[in-house]
Scaffold this motif. Structure first.
Motif, PDB file in Angstrom:
ATOM      1  N   ARG A   1      35.789  38.923  43.797  1.00 49.53           N
ATOM      2  CA  ARG A   1      35.568  39.614  42.522  1.00 49.53           C
ATOM      3  C   ARG A   1      35.473  38.616  41.366  1.00 49.53           C
ATOM      4  NH1 ARG A   1      39.821  40.433  39.040  1.00 49.53           N
ATOM      5  NH2 ARG A   1      41.668  39.338  39.763  1.00 49.53           N
TER       6      ARG A   1
ATOM      7  N   GLY B   1      36.378  36.610  38.191  1.00 46.37           N
ATOM      8  CA  GLY B   1      37.680  36.232  37.653  1.00 46.37           C
ATOM      9  C   GLY B   1      38.756  36.077  38.709  1.00 46.37           C
ATOM     10  N   ARG B   2      38.354  36.001  39.952  1.00 42.27           N
ATOM     11  CA  ARG B   2      39.327  35.923  41.068  1.00 42.27           C
ATOM     12  C   ARG B   2      40.172  34.650  40.996  1.00 42.27           C
ATOM     13  NH1 ARG B   2      35.785  33.420  45.789  1.00 42.27           N
ATOM     14  NH2 ARG B   2      34.629  32.022  44.467  1.00 42.27           N
ATOM     15  N   LEU B   3      41.346  34.768  41.580  1.00 37.75           N
ATOM     16  CA  LEU B   3      42.280  33.649  41.652  1.00 37.75           C
ATOM     17  C   LEU B   3      42.118  32.865  42.957  1.00 37.75           C
ATOM     18  CD1 LEU B   3      44.602  32.668  39.794  1.00 37.75           C
ATOM     19  CD2 LEU B   3      46.146  34.124  41.117  1.00 37.75           C
ATOM     20  N   GLY B   4      41.381  33.438  43.896  1.00 37.82           N
ATOM     21  CA  GLY B   4      41.282  32.871  45.239  1.00 37.82           C
ATOM     22  C   GLY B   4      40.974  31.379  45.300  1.00 37.82           C
TER      23      GLY B   4
ATOM     24  N   PRO C   1      44.306  37.707  48.810  1.00 42.85           N
ATOM     25  CA  PRO C   1      45.188  38.451  47.906  1.00 42.85           C
ATOM     26  C   PRO C   1      45.598  39.762  48.559  1.00 42.85           C
ATOM     27  CG  PRO C   1      42.922  38.859  47.285  1.00 42.85           C
ATOM     28  CD  PRO C   1      42.881  37.949  48.496  1.00 42.85           C
ATOM     29  N   GLU C   2      46.484  40.465  47.865  1.00 41.94           N
ATOM     30  CA  GLU C   2      46.820  41.828  48.295  1.00 41.94           C
ATOM     31  C   GLU C   2      46.130  42.803  47.351  1.00 41.94           C
ATOM     32  OE1 GLU C   2      50.830  42.690  49.730  1.00 41.94           O
ATOM     33  OE2 GLU C   2      50.877  44.387  48.337  1.00 41.94           O
TER      34      GLU C   2
ATOM     35  N   ASN D   1      45.911  46.877  46.884  1.00 40.60           N
ATOM     36  CA  ASN D   1      46.404  48.196  47.302  1.00 40.60           C
ATOM     37  C   ASN D   1      47.106  48.159  48.664  1.00 40.60           C
ATOM     38  OD1 ASN D   1      45.507  49.545  44.941  1.00 40.60           O
ATOM     39  ND2 ASN D   1      43.411  49.454  45.727  1.00 40.60           N
ATOM     40  N   HIS D   2      48.041  47.219  48.760  1.00 42.47           N
ATOM     41  CA  HIS D   2      48.882  47.026  49.951  1.00 42.47           C
ATOM     42  C   HIS D   2      48.079  46.645  51.194  1.00 42.47           C
ATOM     43  CE1 HIS D   2      52.694  49.214  48.319  1.00 42.47           C
ATOM     44  NE2 HIS D   2      52.086  48.478  47.397  1.00 42.47           N
TER      45      HIS D   2
ATOM     46  N   TYR E   1      48.656  35.838  48.279  1.00 44.58           N
ATOM     47  CA  TYR E   1      49.153  35.877  46.910  1.00 44.58           C
ATOM     48  C   TYR E   1      49.009  37.294  46.379  1.00 44.58           C
ATOM     49  CZ  TYR E   1      44.141  35.276  46.067  1.00 44.58           C
ATOM     50  OH  TYR E   1      42.777  35.418  46.088  1.00 44.58           O
ATOM     51  N   GLY E   2      49.812  37.581  45.358  1.00 44.07           N
ATOM     52  CA  GLY E   2      49.759  38.928  44.797  1.00 44.07           C
ATOM     53  C   GLY E   2      50.894  39.132  43.816  1.00 44.07           C
ATOM     54  N   GLY E   3      51.421  40.346  43.784  1.00 41.62           N
ATOM     55  CA  GLY E   3      52.500  40.679  42.866  1.00 41.62           C
ATOM     56  C   GLY E   3      53.849  40.355  43.475  1.00 41.62           C
ATOM     57  N   LEU E   4      54.728  41.358  43.477  1.00 42.95           N
ATOM     58  CA  LEU E   4      56.128  41.143  43.853  1.00 42.95           C
ATOM     59  C   LEU E   4      56.300  40.529  45.233  1.00 42.95           C
ATOM     60  CD1 LEU E   4      58.942  41.602  42.732  1.00 42.95           C
ATOM     61  CD2 LEU E   4      58.913  43.903  43.743  1.00 42.95           C
TER      62      LEU E   4
ATOM     63  N   ARG F   1      52.070  42.226  52.552  1.00 45.71           N
ATOM     64  CA  ARG F   1      51.545  43.407  53.258  1.00 45.71           C
ATOM     65  C   ARG F   1      50.121  43.169  53.738  1.00 45.71           C
ATOM     66  NH1 ARG F   1      54.669  46.667  48.677  1.00 45.71           N
ATOM     67  NH2 ARG F   1      53.423  45.215  47.462  1.00 45.71           N
TER      68      ARG F   1
ATOM     69  N   ARG G   1      49.582  35.329  39.326  1.00 46.13           N
ATOM     70  CA  ARG G   1      48.930  35.050  38.035  1.00 46.13           C
ATOM     71  C   ARG G   1      49.824  34.207  37.135  1.00 46.13           C
ATOM     72  NH1 ARG G   1      43.632  35.666  37.192  1.00 46.13           N
ATOM     73  NH2 ARG G   1      42.893  36.934  38.902  1.00 46.13           N
TER      74      ARG G   1
HETATM   75  C1  LIG Z   1      42.008  46.338  43.357  1.00 43.77           C
HETATM   76  C2  LIG Z   1      43.298  45.579  43.232  1.00 43.77           C
HETATM   77  C3  LIG Z   1      44.431  46.067  43.848  1.00 43.77           C
HETATM   78  C4  LIG Z   1      45.619  45.347  43.782  1.00 43.77           C
HETATM   79  N1  LIG Z   1      46.708  45.815  44.479  1.00 43.77           N
HETATM   80  C5  LIG Z   1      47.799  45.020  44.590  1.00 43.77           C
HETATM   81  C6  LIG Z   1      48.860  45.384  45.474  1.00 43.77           C
HETATM   82  O1  LIG Z   1      48.842  46.402  46.132  1.00 43.77           O
HETATM   83  N2  LIG Z   1      49.903  44.530  45.594  1.00 43.77           N
HETATM   84  C7  LIG Z   1      49.969  43.348  44.894  1.00 43.77           C
HETATM   85  O2  LIG Z   1      50.934  42.598  45.051  1.00 43.77           O
HETATM   86  N3  LIG Z   1      48.988  42.995  44.034  1.00 43.77           N
HETATM   87  C8  LIG Z   1      47.900  43.790  43.879  1.00 43.77           C
HETATM   88  N4  LIG Z   1      46.877  43.430  43.054  1.00 43.77           N
HETATM   89  C9  LIG Z   1      47.026  42.210  42.277  1.00 43.77           C
HETATM   90  C10 LIG Z   1      46.315  41.069  42.986  1.00 43.77           C
HETATM   91  O3  LIG Z   1      47.026  40.638  44.104  1.00 43.77           O
HETATM   92  C11 LIG Z   1      46.107  39.910  42.021  1.00 43.77           C
HETATM   93  O4  LIG Z   1      45.391  40.391  40.900  1.00 43.77           O
HETATM   94  C12 LIG Z   1      45.304  38.798  42.666  1.00 43.77           C
HETATM   95  O5  LIG Z   1      45.057  37.815  41.714  1.00 43.77           O
HETATM   96  C13 LIG Z   1      43.964  39.319  43.173  1.00 43.77           C
HETATM   97  O6  LIG Z   1      43.283  38.295  43.847  1.00 43.77           O
HETATM   98  P1  LIG Z   1      41.898  37.741  43.287  1.00 43.77           P
HETATM   99  O7  LIG Z   1      42.185  37.351  41.844  1.00 43.77           O
HETATM  100  O8  LIG Z   1      41.558  36.543  44.118  1.00 43.77           O
HETATM  101  O9  LIG Z   1      40.911  38.844  43.373  1.00 43.77           O
HETATM  102  C14 LIG Z   1      45.690  44.131  43.062  1.00 43.77           C
HETATM  103  C15 LIG Z   1      44.543  43.683  42.412  1.00 43.77           C
HETATM  104  C16 LIG Z   1      43.351  44.364  42.499  1.00 43.77           C
HETATM  105  C17 LIG Z   1      42.132  43.819  41.837  1.00 43.77           C
END
Ligand SMILES: Cc1cc2nc3c(=O)[nH]c(=O)nc-3n(C[C@H](O)[C@H](O)[C@H](O)COP(=O)(O)O)c2cc1C
Length: 188
Positions: free
Chosen positions: A16, A18-21, A78-79, A81-82, A109-112, A117, A144
């Protein structure tokens, strides 16, 4: 015993804007660069423009060639939606035999929960693809915040996890290479 470096395909799974990948992948590639027993080949899915209908395409050919020559694979995910991104599932589905008999590790990588998952779901898919997923993986929570504008992340636990994952990938890749020289992988 294999003495030549293990070729590691590092697949950047998000596409996507602006991705962080790529930033996360860059962190991992710096770790790999310190290990002379590996040579990394980055496969960024954004460059391949893979068709969603799985039809033949130059991008699919490039992916197949990159995975075919690899001894081991690391998926940078990334994660979402789980789960993991659809772009990564598309890549896993569009290539078939090339994945088989290869060890795979994960940098998530992702949130909490740092993409945990997504990784657990990918382990199920990896098994169906005849891949061996190694036990240790790298996960970045609050990605982030962790990755600022400077892509160098000083993170001891993540580096330790990456080292263990690479050790395990090397062990399995060496075992698979030895076996492949004796007989082809069953189920080809
Ligand atoms: C559609 C979408 C759903 C997401 N759902 C989750 C999630 O379920 N759990 C989580 O930890 N982070 C979630 N995130 C946060 C992403 O892990 C975080 O934004 C990450 O940077 C996304 O990777 P990317 O920047 O390479 O696309 C979500 C982000 C997006 C765009």
């Amino acid at each position: 015993m294999t003495t030549s470096p293990i070729e590691l395909a590092v697949v950047v799974g998000s596409v996507r804007p602006g991705r962080l990948g790529p930033t996360v992948a860059e962190w991992f590639l710096r770790i790999v660069a310190e290990r002379p027993e590996f040579v990394a080949n980055t496969i960024d899915l954004i460059d391949l423009n893979l068709p969603a209908d799985l039809s033949p395409s130059p991008g699919a050919d490039t992916l197949a060639a990159g995975i075919s020559s690899a001894d081991a694979v690391v998926l940078v995910t990334p994660e979402y939606n789980h789960g993991y991104p659809g772009s990564l599932k598309n890549a896993l589905d569009i290539v078939k035999y090339e994945w088989r008999g290869k060890p795979v590790g994960f940098v998530s990588y992702g949130g909490l929960y740092g993409g945990a998952r997504a990784v657990e779901q990918l382990r199920q898919v990896a098994a169906e693809l005849h891949m061996v997923s190694v036990r240790d993986s790298v996960g970045f929570p609050r990605a982030r915040k962790t990755f600022g504008p400077d892509p160098v992340v000083v993170d001891g636990p993540a580096a330790d996890s990456a080292a263990r994952m690479l050790d395990q990938l090397h062990w399995w890749a060496t075992a698979a290479t030895t076996q492949r020289a004796l007989r082809s992988y069953p189920g080809q």
